[in-house]
Design a protein around this motif. Sequence first.
Motif, mmCIF file in Angstrom:
data_model
loop_
_atom_site.group_PDB
_atom_site.id
_atom_site.type_symbol
_atom_site.label_atom_id
_atom_site.label_comp_id
_atom_site.label_asym_id
_atom_site.label_seq_id
_atom_site.Cartn_x
_atom_site.Cartn_y
_atom_site.Cartn_z
ATOM 1 N N VAL A 172 -3.425 12.526 -1.611
ATOM 2 C CA VAL A 172 -3.875 11.264 -2.215
ATOM 3 C C VAL A 172 -4.992 10.659 -1.371
ATOM 4 C CG1 VAL A 172 -3.202 8.914 -2.843
ATOM 5 C CG2 VAL A 172 -1.665 10.814 -3.346
ATOM 6 N N PHE A 173 -4.822 10.661 -0.055
ATOM 7 C CA PHE A 173 -5.869 10.139 0.820
ATOM 8 C C PHE A 173 -7.157 10.953 0.707
ATOM 9 C CE2 PHE A 173 -2.280 8.344 3.493
ATOM 10 C CZ PHE A 173 -2.487 7.046 3.059
ATOM 11 N N LYS A 174 -7.026 12.264 0.554
ATOM 12 C CA LYS A 174 -8.197 13.128 0.395
ATOM 13 C C LYS A 174 -8.924 12.812 -0.913
ATOM 14 C CE LYS A 174 -10.598 17.194 0.824
ATOM 15 N NZ LYS A 174 -11.787 16.808 0.124
ATOM 16 N N CYS A 220 0.838 -1.216 0.000
ATOM 17 C CA CYS A 220 0.000 0.000 0.000
ATOM 18 C C CYS A 220 0.861 1.249 0.000
ATOM 19 C CB CYS A 220 -0.935 0.003 1.203
ATOM 20 S SG CYS A 220 -2.302 -1.153 1.003
ATOM 21 N N LEU A 221 1.961 1.230 0.749
ATOM 22 C CA LEU A 221 2.849 2.384 0.758
ATOM 23 C C LEU A 221 3.506 2.574 -0.603
ATOM 24 C CD1 LEU A 221 4.504 2.065 4.278
ATOM 25 C CD2 LEU A 221 2.723 3.664 3.545
ATOM 26 N N LEU A 222 3.869 1.469 -1.253
ATOM 27 C CA LEU A 222 4.444 1.570 -2.596
ATOM 28 C C LEU A 222 3.420 2.120 -3.574
ATOM 29 C CD1 LEU A 222 6.475 -1.755 -2.754
ATOM 30 C CD2 LEU A 222 7.382 0.554 -2.488
ATOM 31 N N LEU A 223 2.181 1.683 -3.451
ATOM 32 C CA LEU A 223 1.113 2.196 -4.311
ATOM 33 C C LEU A 223 0.892 3.681 -4.073
ATOM 34 C CD1 LEU A 223 -1.448 -0.720 -4.017
ATOM 35 C CD2 LEU A 223 -0.169 -0.069 -6.061
ATOM 36 N N LEU A 224 0.976 4.082 -2.823
ATOM 37 C CA LEU A 224 0.810 5.494 -2.492
ATOM 38 C C LEU A 224 1.899 6.336 -3.146
ATOM 39 C CD1 LEU A 224 -0.644 7.699 -0.959
ATOM 40 C CD2 LEU A 224 0.671 7.074 1.058
ATOM 41 N N ASP A 225 3.140 5.860 -3.072
ATOM 42 C CA ASP A 225 4.235 6.592 -3.717
ATOM 43 C C ASP A 225 4.037 6.644 -5.229
ATOM 44 O OD1 ASP A 225 5.449 7.201 -1.325
ATOM 45 O OD2 ASP A 225 6.804 5.479 -1.392
ATOM 46 N N THR A 226 3.532 5.552 -5.807
ATOM 47 C CA THR A 226 3.262 5.529 -7.246
ATOM 48 C C THR A 226 2.170 6.537 -7.594
ATOM 49 O OG1 THR A 226 3.896 3.211 -7.371
ATOM 50 C CG2 THR A 226 2.556 4.063 -9.174
ATOM 51 N N ALA A 227 1.128 6.602 -6.788
ATOM 52 C CA ALA A 227 0.046 7.561 -7.031
ATOM 53 C C ALA A 227 0.565 8.994 -6.975
ATOM 54 C CB ALA A 227 -1.075 7.365 -6.010
ATOM 55 N N ARG A 228 1.443 9.269 -6.035
ATOM 56 C CA ARG A 228 2.016 10.613 -5.935
ATOM 57 C C ARG A 228 2.877 10.924 -7.159
ATOM 58 N NH1 ARG A 228 5.256 10.769 -0.908
ATOM 59 N NH2 ARG A 228 5.584 12.944 -1.457
#
Length: 129
Positions: free
Chosen positions: A39-41, A15-23
């Motif tokens: 991203v969370f918002k 999930c953290l890797l996905l978050l970095d990818t989304a950013r």
Amino acid sequence: FLAAKYEESGTQLPCLLLLDTARHVARGVGLAGCTRQDVFKMEADILSTVGFRLTAPSPLAFLHRLAHAACVQGTRTEFLAQYLLELALAEASTLAFRPSTLSAAAIHLALHATGQPWEAEYGQLIGVG
């Protein structure tokens, strides 16, 4: 990010890797100052818009993921696994098991039946040890 996270097994690292990818993607489309909170918002806004109406991942989605990992896509082994999964899903008693567990069992049995090894990483991929 939301769709990929939705399919995740619940482990925090992916999930953290996905978050970095989304950013990274956000920066690529002109949102250079995008933070994790942004991203969370955005994720919360999307979920709110659809009224939190999501479907559960099906056993077939997990089976396709495992077939890809085992390099048996479109082969007899994958078709055998799909057949075994369909047989299992016809039994009400299998509703007690997670979709990922049913898929892992089907692909494991199909690999065994066709003389191919089960690698521990396959189970780890979908969170079934």
